[in-house]
Scaffold this active site. Structure first.
Site, PDB file in Angstrom:
ATOM      1  N   ARG A  26       0.836  -1.210   0.000  1.00 58.59           N
ATOM      2  CA  ARG A  26       0.000   0.000   0.000  1.00 58.59           C
ATOM      3  C   ARG A  26       0.865   1.252   0.000  1.00 58.59           C
ATOM      4  NH1 ARG A  26      -2.186   2.427   4.425  1.00 58.59           N
ATOM      5  NH2 ARG A  26      -2.297   0.516   5.625  1.00 58.59           N
ATOM      6  N   TYR A  78     -16.281  15.360 -15.622  1.00 55.01           N
ATOM      7  CA  TYR A  78     -16.585  13.925 -15.560  1.00 55.01           C
ATOM      8  C   TYR A  78     -17.491  13.705 -14.354  1.00 55.01           C
ATOM      9  CZ  TYR A  78     -16.033   8.970 -14.864  1.00 55.01           C
ATOM     10  OH  TYR A  78     -16.293   7.636 -14.677  1.00 55.01           O
ATOM     11  N   ASP A 149      -7.098  16.629 -16.241  1.00 55.16           N
ATOM     12  CA  ASP A 149      -7.574  15.276 -16.551  1.00 55.16           C
ATOM     13  C   ASP A 149      -7.394  15.102 -18.060  1.00 55.16           C
ATOM     14  OD1 ASP A 149      -9.016  12.999 -17.228  1.00 55.16           O
ATOM     15  OD2 ASP A 149     -10.694  13.431 -15.874  1.00 55.16           O
ATOM     16  N   LYS A 174      -9.081   3.560 -19.324  1.00 50.24           N
ATOM     17  CA  LYS A 174      -9.526   3.876 -20.670  1.00 50.24           C
ATOM     18  C   LYS A 174      -8.425   3.552 -21.692  1.00 50.24           C
ATOM     19  CE  LYS A 174     -12.994   5.214 -18.214  1.00 50.24           C
ATOM     20  NZ  LYS A 174     -13.200   6.602 -17.787  1.00 50.24           N
TER      21      LYS A 174
HETATM   22  C1  LIG Z   1     -13.370   7.253 -16.583  1.00 53.22           C
HETATM   23  C2  LIG Z   1     -12.940   8.638 -16.338  1.00 53.22           C
HETATM   24  C3  LIG Z   1     -12.578   9.074 -15.041  1.00 53.22           C
HETATM   25  C4  LIG Z   1     -12.655   8.153 -13.849  1.00 53.22           C
HETATM   26  O1  LIG Z   1     -11.794   7.057 -13.958  1.00 53.22           O
HETATM   27  P1  LIG Z   1     -12.086   5.605 -13.328  1.00 53.22           P
HETATM   28  O2  LIG Z   1     -10.913   4.811 -13.763  1.00 53.22           O
HETATM   29  O3  LIG Z   1     -13.405   5.134 -13.885  1.00 53.22           O
HETATM   30  O4  LIG Z   1     -12.176   5.757 -11.844  1.00 53.22           O
HETATM   31  C5  LIG Z   1     -12.175  10.377 -14.890  1.00 53.22           C
HETATM   32  N1  LIG Z   1     -12.122  11.239 -15.927  1.00 53.22           N
HETATM   33  C6  LIG Z   1     -12.469  10.857 -17.178  1.00 53.22           C
HETATM   34  C7  LIG Z   1     -12.385  11.862 -18.283  1.00 53.22           C
HETATM   35  C8  LIG Z   1     -12.894   9.561 -17.427  1.00 53.22           C
HETATM   36  O5  LIG Z   1     -13.246   9.191 -18.667  1.00 53.22           O
END
Ligand SMILES: *Cc1c(COP(=O)(O)O)cnc(C)c1O
Length: 352
Positions: A26, A78, A149, A174
């Site tokens: 962790r 998001y 992000d 993703k």
């Molecule tokens: C999916 C996503 C997140 C969150 O990520 P997780 O891996 O589902 O926790 C944050 N920002 C964007 C733009 C996303 O597509």
């Protein structure tokens, strides 16, 4: 070294013989997690931290600010990030400034006031591109952290740290993972004090990536460039064809010359990504029918996989501001003519 494997094998371990720099997973992560961090640092610059999910990474940044702070976020971030922000506001932890992603002057102004600028670009689901160079290099109040992000772009299309951001975040669930088989998140930063702070938050929150997920993320990232090359090429072709289709009211993709984000995307992005959205003619019901009618394109919420996915965003709770027929389309690596046939059939067979 001769005899060693070419890949980094999955280290599935929590506990380690002492004395050692690696004590407990962790805290330090496993060897596999560190290999994934090294890979991500190579792509984004700075030093990277791997998390159990994109949301765990986002929360580490957003929860670090003291009570009473001001956090600037997009009007429609998001939805998970939106949930974090709404909760923090309701608990009186911080107040949020909600800004239009395309209003560069508003973000530059916020840099002098807010403690965190949380940018998302290209943004979900209208595929809005923020002028990251202008915002990330704007004068700031001392201590203001600019976070981006960059999930939709991937490090191949833009590198926010080079543009002046303090921290870049990815949902590696993703495009980086790319195979719809893992949850993971990443933060990368050049600021070593911020790195230490985020590392500490990850430890306290128990948000460290699992060994198997780190292994899968590395395995996926090995083909990131190939997958992006193919899916971006597919996205460009499909966006162009959709934009002249009579059953389509609007296409949003920064690679289109006519797109309102094209000029700003051209000014700093190396490519336009594989996320687009389009609006069908007719009702939201019709757009739902299109999503259900495709056979090759999967009707599913997530994105960034080798397989194409699409979803009508207004069908998700809390997304009422989204145009009712808007379909978010994550373009995968399939044969582009097969994708086009599938889309065109779904549009024809759902025509009123
Ligand atoms: C999916 C996503 C997140 C969150 O990520 P997780 O891996 O589902 O926790 C944050 N920002 C964007 C733009 C996303 O597509």
């Amino acid at each position: 070294m001769p005899g060693e494997p070419l890949n980094v094998p999955p280290a599935l371990a929590s506990n380690f013989y002492l004395p050692s720099d690696r004590v407990y997973s962790r805290s330090e992560g496993t060897e596999t997690a560190v290999a994934f961090e090294t890979l991500m640092a190579g792509l984004e610059g700075g030093k990277a931290l791997a998390f159990a999910s994109g949301m765990a990474a986002a929360a580490a940044v957003l929860h670090r600010v003291p009570v009473g702070s001001v956090v600037a976020v997009p009007e429609d971030p998001y939805h998970g990030v939106n949930g974090l922000v709404e909760e923090a506001e309701a608990l009186g932890r911080f107040s949020a400034l909600r800004l239009d992603m395309a209003d560069t002057a508003a973000w530059q102004g916020a840099a002098l006031e807010a403690d965190v600028l949380w940018l998302e670009s290209p943004a979900n689901p209208l595929i809005t591109v923020a002028d990251l160079p202008a915002i990330c290099s704007a004068p700031r109040k001392p201590g203001t952290v600019v976070a981006v992000d960059s999930t939709f772009a991937t490090p191949l299309a833009q590198r926010p740290l080079e543009l002046g951001a303090d921290v870049v975040m990815h949902s590696a669930t993703k495009f980086i993972g790319g195979h719809s088989d893992l949850l993971a998140g990443v933060l990368a930063t050049n600021d070593m004090d911020l790195y230490d702070e985020l590392h500490h938050r990850r430890l306290l929150n128990g948000a460290t990536i699992g060994g198997l997920e780190a292994f899968l993320a590395i395995r996926g990232a090995r083909t990131l460039a190939l997958r992006m090359e193919r899916s971006q090429e597919n996205a460009q072709i499909l966006a162009e064809r959709l934009s002249t289709h009579p059953e389509i009211a609007r296409v949003r993709y920064p690679g289109l010359l006519a797109d309102e984000n094209h000029a700003v995307a051209m000014s700093f992005m190396d490519s336009f990504g594989a996320m687009m959205s389009f609006e069908t003619t007719g009702s939201g019901e019709r757009a739902n029918a299109v999503c259900q009618r495709t056979e090759l394109i999967n009707h599913a919420t997530s994105l960034g996989g080798v397989e194409s996915t699409m979803e009508r965003r207004a069908s998700i709770v809390g997304q009422e501001r989204i145009p009712p027929t808007l379909i978010r389309f994550s373009v995968g690596c399939e044969n582009v003519e097969d994708l086009w046939t599938d889309l065109a059939n779904a549009l024809t067979s759902t025509r009123d």
